[in-house]
Design a protein around this motif. Structure first.
Motif, short mmCIF file in Angstrom:
data_model
loop_
_atom_site.label_atom_id
_atom_site.label_comp_id
_atom_site.label_asym_id
_atom_site.label_seq_id
_atom_site.Cartn_x
_atom_site.Cartn_y
_atom_site.Cartn_z
N SER A 48 0.86 -1.19 0.00
CA SER A 48 0.00 0.00 0.00
C SER A 48 0.89 1.24 0.00
N ALA A 49 0.26 2.41 0.13
CA ALA A 49 1.03 3.67 0.13
C ALA A 49 2.11 3.65 1.21
N ASN A 50 1.87 2.94 2.29
CA ASN A 50 2.86 2.84 3.36
C ASN A 50 4.21 2.37 2.82
N ILE A 52 5.27 2.65 -0.24
CA ILE A 52 5.84 3.70 -1.09
C ILE A 52 6.57 4.72 -0.20
N THR A 53 5.99 5.01 0.96
CA THR A 53 6.66 5.95 1.88
C THR A 53 8.01 5.38 2.35
N TYR A 54 8.07 4.07 2.57
CA TYR A 54 9.37 3.46 2.92
C TYR A 54 10.39 3.78 1.82
N ALA A 197 -8.20 10.47 4.24
CA ALA A 197 -9.12 9.69 5.08
C ALA A 197 -9.48 8.35 4.48
N SER A 198 -9.25 8.19 3.16
CA SER A 198 -9.55 6.89 2.54
C SER A 198 -8.42 5.89 2.73
N SER A 199 -7.27 6.34 3.28
CA SER A 199 -6.16 5.39 3.47
C SER A 199 -6.45 4.48 4.66
N ASP A 264 -2.22 14.73 10.05
CA ASP A 264 -1.78 14.92 8.68
C ASP A 264 -1.25 13.59 8.12
N VAL A 265 -2.09 12.91 7.34
CA VAL A 265 -1.65 11.65 6.74
C VAL A 265 -1.16 11.91 5.32
N SER A 266 -1.51 13.06 4.79
CA SER A 266 -1.18 13.37 3.40
C SER A 266 0.23 13.96 3.25
N LEU A 287 1.36 12.10 10.52
CA LEU A 287 1.34 10.64 10.73
C LEU A 287 1.80 9.91 9.48
N GLY A 288 1.61 10.51 8.32
CA GLY A 288 1.96 9.81 7.08
C GLY A 288 2.33 10.76 5.97
N SER A 289 2.55 10.17 4.81
CA SER A 289 2.94 10.98 3.65
C SER A 289 2.45 10.26 2.39
N LEU A 300 8.31 15.76 7.03
CA LEU A 300 7.48 15.07 8.01
C LEU A 300 7.96 15.23 9.44
N TRP A 301 9.07 14.61 9.71
CA TRP A 301 9.51 14.57 11.09
C TRP A 301 10.54 15.67 11.39
N SER A 302 11.37 16.00 10.40
CA SER A 302 12.44 16.94 10.70
C SER A 302 11.90 18.34 10.99
N1 NAP Z 1 4.00 7.38 11.31
C1 NAP Z 1 4.11 6.07 11.23
O1 NAP Z 1 4.74 5.44 12.08
C2 NAP Z 1 3.43 5.36 10.09
C3 NAP Z 1 3.27 3.96 10.13
C4 NAP Z 1 2.53 3.34 9.10
C5 NAP Z 1 2.03 4.10 8.05
N2 NAP Z 1 2.26 5.45 8.02
C6 NAP Z 1 1.83 6.25 6.87
O2 NAP Z 1 0.44 6.26 6.60
C7 NAP Z 1 0.25 6.64 5.23
C8 NAP Z 1 -0.93 5.88 4.64
O3 NAP Z 1 -0.55 4.57 4.25
P1 NAP Z 1 -1.63 3.46 3.82
O4 NAP Z 1 -0.83 2.29 3.41
O5 NAP Z 1 -2.63 3.36 4.91
O6 NAP Z 1 -2.31 4.14 2.53
P2 NAP Z 1 -3.35 3.47 1.48
O7 NAP Z 1 -4.34 2.65 2.21
O8 NAP Z 1 -2.60 2.87 0.37
O9 NAP Z 1 -4.13 4.78 0.97
C9 NAP Z 1 -3.62 5.63 -0.02
C10 NAP Z 1 -4.39 6.96 -0.04
O10 NAP Z 1 -3.47 8.03 -0.17
C11 NAP Z 1 -4.02 9.11 -0.90
N3 NAP Z 1 -3.16 9.49 -2.04
C12 NAP Z 1 -2.99 10.74 -2.50
N4 NAP Z 1 -2.14 10.77 -3.52
C13 NAP Z 1 -1.73 9.51 -3.72
C14 NAP Z 1 -0.85 8.91 -4.65
N5 NAP Z 1 -0.21 9.59 -5.59
N6 NAP Z 1 -0.68 7.59 -4.57
C15 NAP Z 1 -1.31 6.86 -3.63
N7 NAP Z 1 -2.16 7.39 -2.72
C16 NAP Z 1 -2.38 8.70 -2.76
C17 NAP Z 1 -5.41 8.65 -1.30
O11 NAP Z 1 -6.26 9.10 -0.24
P3 NAP Z 1 -7.19 10.41 -0.29
O12 NAP Z 1 -7.87 10.43 -1.61
O13 NAP Z 1 -8.12 10.13 0.86
O14 NAP Z 1 -6.26 11.57 -0.04
C18 NAP Z 1 -5.30 7.14 -1.24
O15 NAP Z 1 -6.52 6.49 -1.04
C19 NAP Z 1 1.58 6.39 4.53
O16 NAP Z 1 2.21 7.60 4.17
C20 NAP Z 1 2.37 5.68 5.58
O17 NAP Z 1 3.74 5.85 5.48
C21 NAP Z 1 2.94 6.08 9.02
#
Ligand code: NAP
Length: 396
Positions: A48-50, A52-54, A197-199, A264-266, A287-289, A300-302
């Motif tokens: 998932s997007a998570n 991609i953030t890695y 919010a859809s993530s 802020d997840v975006s 919280l995310g990116s 994000l964090w810095s």
């Molecule tokens: N802080 C931490 O410790 C931690 C731990 C785990 C995850 N996270 C972060 O949480 C975030 C969400 O991850 P997830 O896996 O839950 O996401 P996901 O279920 O794959 O959801 C992706 C959502 O991101 C938005 N989005 C906007 N532009 C995008 C793009 N170009 N490509 C893909 N998605 C896009 C869309 O939501 P909208 O249309 O609703 O904007 C999409 O539905 C990640 O950035 C992840 O790194 C942080």
């Protein structure tokens, strides 16, 4: 006889590199394991997007995601030029040069986009997990290096492997983030605004706040607002996990009465500016990116950590604090209750979408990177063409 590994590598050097994925084959000799090493067959993993953030943070000196599983040295790749994106999935031990880890043990944890991994383990294991040697990673990264032994894992359910791969990393982020908010009495906020919010991470957070509200018998009174794109709004509303769902265009309609936290997840700076302008004073916690842009992620964090009214949340940092405050049985009991609740409630949220073999995974990876996977899909990848490719250890 060597076996052929298949790995999906990306170019290092920031988010542009993520758009240049390469499938790489390299030989592994299973009989040349060093003492303490195991050879793991990676069977499947969630994506998932998570993940991609890695990749976006792969080279970041704080996160160092590309250092967990370095790319192989081949004619096309090297650890200096390429990285492998970490994933959460299941694998089976097929060779072991470790004194206690046995061939055939099935493990779950933080792996990589690979068919096989050679892992250097710590000599000590316990009943519940084996530990990959931490090397020079900070101690708080230990959760990334513990692989759960499925047969002894109280949360392991053979019929729920897909949900486990998909939700465990994201659900625990949401769970411990809500714990963080709760421990800080929600900072007195009455409204929680969550972007992307859809993530899965975001809606798992809304779910966890809902669970807390239900158990608080009215003492936690927060209004949870999901903020999403117009395209993903119907899905997000259909989850029924938020008190209300608005689109990014609706920000000017948000009332500024009552105190707000923006989760802020975006990680979009322009979105953050709009929200902070509309709802000032507001506490922003990143919280995310989900916007895969390196600059956003680096902020994000810095930067956010340092600015007034901005915080960043990273699960390993908070867990390192909580393990000093709670006993292991307390944590186990909290997590087990939460996980059982999730398993009862999550089945209708998304449907599983499978990609098998290098080419299919490569295509699905590109779609994820480009935001072309709907939020109603939970992606399960395997670099094997089919499960029949798994050969018994004796044949290797
Ligand atoms: N802080 C931490 O410790 C931690 C731990 C785990 C995850 N996270 C972060 O949480 C975030 C969400 O991850 P997830 O896996 O839950 O996401 P996901 O279920 O794959 O959801 C992706 C959502 O991101 C938005 N989005 C906007 N532009 C995008 C793009 N170009 N490509 C893909 N998605 C896009 C869309 O939501 P909208 O249309 O609703 O904007 C999409 O539905 C990640 O950035 C992840 O790194 C942080």
């Amino acid at each position: 006889m060597p076996i052929i590994n298949v790995q999906l590598c990306v170019r290092r050097g920031g988010s542009q590199g993520l758009a240049i994925p390469t499938l790489v084959e390299s030989p592994i000799d299973p009989h040349e394991l060093a003492p303490g090493q195991i050879l793991l067959r990676v069977e499947k993993f969630g994506f998932s997007a998570n993940n991609i953030t890695y990749g976006v943070l792969g080279d970041d000196p704080y996160f160092r995601y590309y250092e967990f599983y370095p790319a192989p040295t081949t004619a096309l790749t090297s650890p200096e030029t390429h990285g492998i994106i970490p994933v959460w999935g299941f694998g089976t031990v097929i060779h072991s040069a470790h004194p206690t880890v046995k061939i055939g043990q099935r493990l779950y944890g933080y792996l990589a986009m690979s068919r096989y991994l050679i892992l250097q383990l710590d000599p000590q294991t316990n009943q519940y997990h084996v530990n990959i040697a931490l090397g020079d990673f900070p101690k708080d990264r230990r959760p990334y290096k513990q692989l759960n032994i499925c047969e002894n894992d109280p949360m392991y359910r053979p019929d729920r492997e897909d949900e486990t791969m998909l939700y465990r990393p994201l659900f625990w982020t949401a769970y411990w983030f809500e714990d963080y908010l709760n421990e800080h009495k929600y900072r007195g906020a009455k409204n929680i605004l969550i972007s992307s919010a859809s993530s899965k991470t975001a809606f798992a957070l809304a779910y966890n706040i809902g669970v807390r509200k239900n158990h608080s018998r009215g003492s936690l009174d927060v209004n949870v607002v999901g903020l999403t794109s117009a395209l993903n709004a119907p899905f997000t509303r259909g989850l029924n996990l938020y008190d209300s769902v608005l689109t990014y265009d609706d920000i000017p309609t948000l009332g500024s009465t009552g105190s707000w936290i923006y989760v802020d997840v975006s990680s979009s700076p322009s979105l953050m500016t709009k929200i902070e302008h509309q709802l000032a004073p507001i506490l922003t916690i990143t919280l995310g990116s989900t916007t895969p842009n390196e600059q956003n992620a680096k902020n994000l964090w810095s930067n956010n950590h340092k600015a007034a009214n901005h915080e960043g949340f990273f699960v390993p940092e908070w867990l390192a604090i909580r393990v000093k405050q709670l006993t292991i049985p307390q944590i186990t009991s909290m997590q087990s209750t939460a996980w059982n609740g999730l398993m009862e409630n999550c089945t209708s949220w998304v449907s599983m979408d499978r990609s098998s073999g290098g080419q299919e995974v490569l295509e699905a990876y590109k779609k994820t990177l480009e935001g072309r996977i709907g939020p109603d899909k939970g992606q399960i990848f395997t670099l094997w063409d089919s499960p029949t490719d798994f050969r018994s250890p004796s044949k290797l």
